[in-house]
Design a protein around this motif. Sequence first.
Motif, PDB file in Angstrom:
ATOM      1  N   ILE A   6       5.693   4.349  -6.288  1.00  0.00           N
ATOM      2  CA  ILE A   6       4.692   3.437  -6.849  1.00  0.00           C
ATOM      3  C   ILE A   6       5.364   2.292  -7.597  1.00  0.00           C
ATOM      4  O   ILE A   6       4.956   1.139  -7.479  1.00  0.00           O
ATOM      5  N   GLN A   7       6.393   2.600  -8.364  1.00  0.00           N
ATOM      6  CA  GLN A   7       7.121   1.566  -9.106  1.00  0.00           C
ATOM      7  C   GLN A   7       7.665   0.506  -8.156  1.00  0.00           C
ATOM      8  O   GLN A   7       7.561  -0.711  -8.405  1.00  0.00           O
ATOM      9  N   ILE A   8       8.232   0.967  -7.058  1.00  0.00           N
ATOM     10  CA  ILE A   8       8.814   0.043  -6.083  1.00  0.00           C
ATOM     11  C   ILE A   8       7.738  -0.782  -5.383  1.00  0.00           C
ATOM     12  O   ILE A   8       7.821  -2.016  -5.312  1.00  0.00           O
TER      13      ILE A   8
ATOM     14  N   TYR B 100      -2.927  -2.998  -0.637  1.00  0.00           N
ATOM     15  CA  TYR B 100      -2.271  -2.856  -1.934  1.00  0.00           C
ATOM     16  C   TYR B 100      -2.035  -4.218  -2.580  1.00  0.00           C
ATOM     17  O   TYR B 100      -1.984  -5.244  -1.904  1.00  0.00           O
ATOM     18  N   THR B 101      -1.892  -4.188  -3.883  1.00  0.00           N
ATOM     19  CA  THR B 101      -1.488  -5.390  -4.612  1.00  0.00           C
ATOM     20  C   THR B 101      -0.019  -5.259  -4.985  1.00  0.00           C
ATOM     21  O   THR B 101       0.540  -4.164  -5.006  1.00  0.00           O
ATOM     22  N   PHE B 102       0.599  -6.364  -5.288  1.00  0.00           N
ATOM     23  CA  PHE B 102       1.986  -6.334  -5.736  1.00  0.00           C
ATOM     24  C   PHE B 102       2.222  -7.555  -6.608  1.00  0.00           C
ATOM     25  O   PHE B 102       1.667  -8.619  -6.373  1.00  0.00           O
ATOM     26  N   GLY B 103       3.046  -7.395  -7.632  1.00  0.00           N
ATOM     27  CA  GLY B 103       3.266  -8.462  -8.595  1.00  0.00           C
ATOM     28  C   GLY B 103       4.693  -8.938  -8.676  1.00  0.00           C
ATOM     29  O   GLY B 103       5.115  -9.473  -9.690  1.00  0.00           O
ATOM     30  N   VAL B 104       5.443  -8.739  -7.596  1.00  0.00           N
ATOM     31  CA  VAL B 104       6.846  -9.121  -7.618  1.00  0.00           C
ATOM     32  C   VAL B 104       7.026 -10.634  -7.596  1.00  0.00           C
ATOM     33  O   VAL B 104       8.035 -11.150  -8.044  1.00  0.00           O
ATOM     34  N   THR B 105       6.038 -11.353  -7.075  1.00  0.00           N
ATOM     35  CA  THR B 105       6.103 -12.817  -7.054  1.00  0.00           C
ATOM     36  C   THR B 105       4.884 -13.389  -7.766  1.00  0.00           C
ATOM     37  O   THR B 105       3.783 -12.847  -7.678  1.00  0.00           O
ATOM     38  N   LYS B 106       5.068 -14.499  -8.466  1.00  0.00           N
ATOM     39  CA  LYS B 106       3.982 -15.105  -9.245  1.00  0.00           C
ATOM     40  C   LYS B 106       2.808 -15.517  -8.370  1.00  0.00           C
ATOM     41  O   LYS B 106       1.650 -15.443  -8.771  1.00  0.00           O
TER      42      LYS B 106
ATOM     43  N   ILE C  52      -5.080   6.107  -5.084  1.00  0.00           N
ATOM     44  CA  ILE C  52      -4.456   5.749  -3.810  1.00  0.00           C
ATOM     45  C   ILE C  52      -4.063   7.000  -3.046  1.00  0.00           C
ATOM     46  O   ILE C  52      -3.886   8.083  -3.620  1.00  0.00           O
ATOM     47  N   ASP C  53      -3.919   6.832  -1.761  1.00  0.00           N
ATOM     48  CA  ASP C  53      -3.475   7.907  -0.873  1.00  0.00           C
ATOM     49  C   ASP C  53      -1.949   7.856  -0.830  1.00  0.00           C
ATOM     50  O   ASP C  53      -1.370   6.948  -0.236  1.00  0.00           O
ATOM     51  N   TYR C  54      -1.303   8.834  -1.462  1.00  0.00           N
ATOM     52  CA  TYR C  54       0.158   8.813  -1.538  1.00  0.00           C
ATOM     53  C   TYR C  54       0.811   8.896  -0.156  1.00  0.00           C
ATOM     54  O   TYR C  54       1.859   8.268   0.090  1.00  0.00           O
ATOM     55  N   GLY C  55       0.206   9.667   0.723  1.00  0.00           N
ATOM     56  CA  GLY C  55       0.752   9.775   2.080  1.00  0.00           C
ATOM     57  C   GLY C  55       0.686   8.434   2.798  1.00  0.00           C
ATOM     58  O   GLY C  55       1.637   8.044   3.475  1.00  0.00           O
ATOM     59  N   HIS C  56      -0.422   7.733   2.643  1.00  0.00           N
ATOM     60  CA  HIS C  56      -0.574   6.420   3.275  1.00  0.00           C
ATOM     61  C   HIS C  56       0.394   5.418   2.663  1.00  0.00           C
ATOM     62  O   HIS C  56       0.970   4.585   3.369  1.00  0.00           O
ATOM     63  N   LEU C  57       0.555   5.506   1.317  1.00  0.00           N
ATOM     64  CA  LEU C  57       1.484   4.606   0.633  1.00  0.00           C
ATOM     65  C   LEU C  57       2.907   4.827   1.142  1.00  0.00           C
ATOM     66  O   LEU C  57       3.643   3.863   1.401  1.00  0.00           O
ATOM     67  N   ALA C  58       3.295   6.096   1.302  1.00  0.00           N
ATOM     68  CA  ALA C  58       4.648   6.409   1.771  1.00  0.00           C
ATOM     69  C   ALA C  58       4.860   5.914   3.200  1.00  0.00           C
ATOM     70  O   ALA C  58       5.903   5.332   3.525  1.00  0.00           O
TER      71      ALA C  58
END
Length: 251
Positions: free
Chosen positions: A105-107, A179-185, A201-207
């Motif tokens: 999740i962190q990544i 998913y959302t992500f905040g690595v870029t402004k 969230i579905d951890y299996g789907h995320l993986a």
Amino acid sequence: MINFFRRIRRKLADDNKPLKYIRYALGEIVLVVIGILIALSINNWNENRKTEVKIENSLIALRNDLVQDTILIKRRLPFINEHYDLNESLRARVAKPNATVDTLIQIMRYEFNPNWIVQIPYNTNTYNSLNQTGLVENLSDSLKATIKNFYNTKISLMDRVEKTTNDYQGKVTSYVNTYTFGVTKIHDQGALIDSLVWKNIDYGHLAATFQGISNFKRILFTETKEELEFSLESSRDLIAQIDNYINEIYN
């Protein structure tokens, strides 16, 4: 020169009166043929000279294209290497024995950047012109083969990168719709949306999503590196061969 031949022809004709007119006529024919041959020779020389000038100018233009391309490649390669290494480091962290769901999740939430870059807009106008005008066929077999092999291989590698890019874009579209992500402004969606997306969230789907998209990114950047490194090294070799050819033929 024609007057010189004419004087000789008249002298021969005057020596034998009965054959005077026949000799005169034959002499005129010979003079006309000689004049035509001389004119054709001069015309052919001029045309060959024009062709040689076109070839030389085209080779100089091709060399300039290759030099500009190498500048673009040198600027792009560090970026490709950096993002390739970053992608590999993220994959390595998830693959560690002590990795947890929180690691993933962190990544995915804060570190992974799904963006990609477009291919370098190489200038192929000169090469296309050499082919379309047929001037490339006037080059030495060695230089002609090197130029054709270089661009054929380059185009093949670029087509492969383009296909992988299209596949990767499909993966990214599915990813950003889920998913959302905040690595870029530019993709910062705010705390509310971010919290709601990641609440249940579905951890299996995320993986599976991370595995698929990071793997495609690995392939994309690997193929891009291969194309850039081939173009850089082969461009240098081709530039050197063009320089040698110009020095040998035109200097």
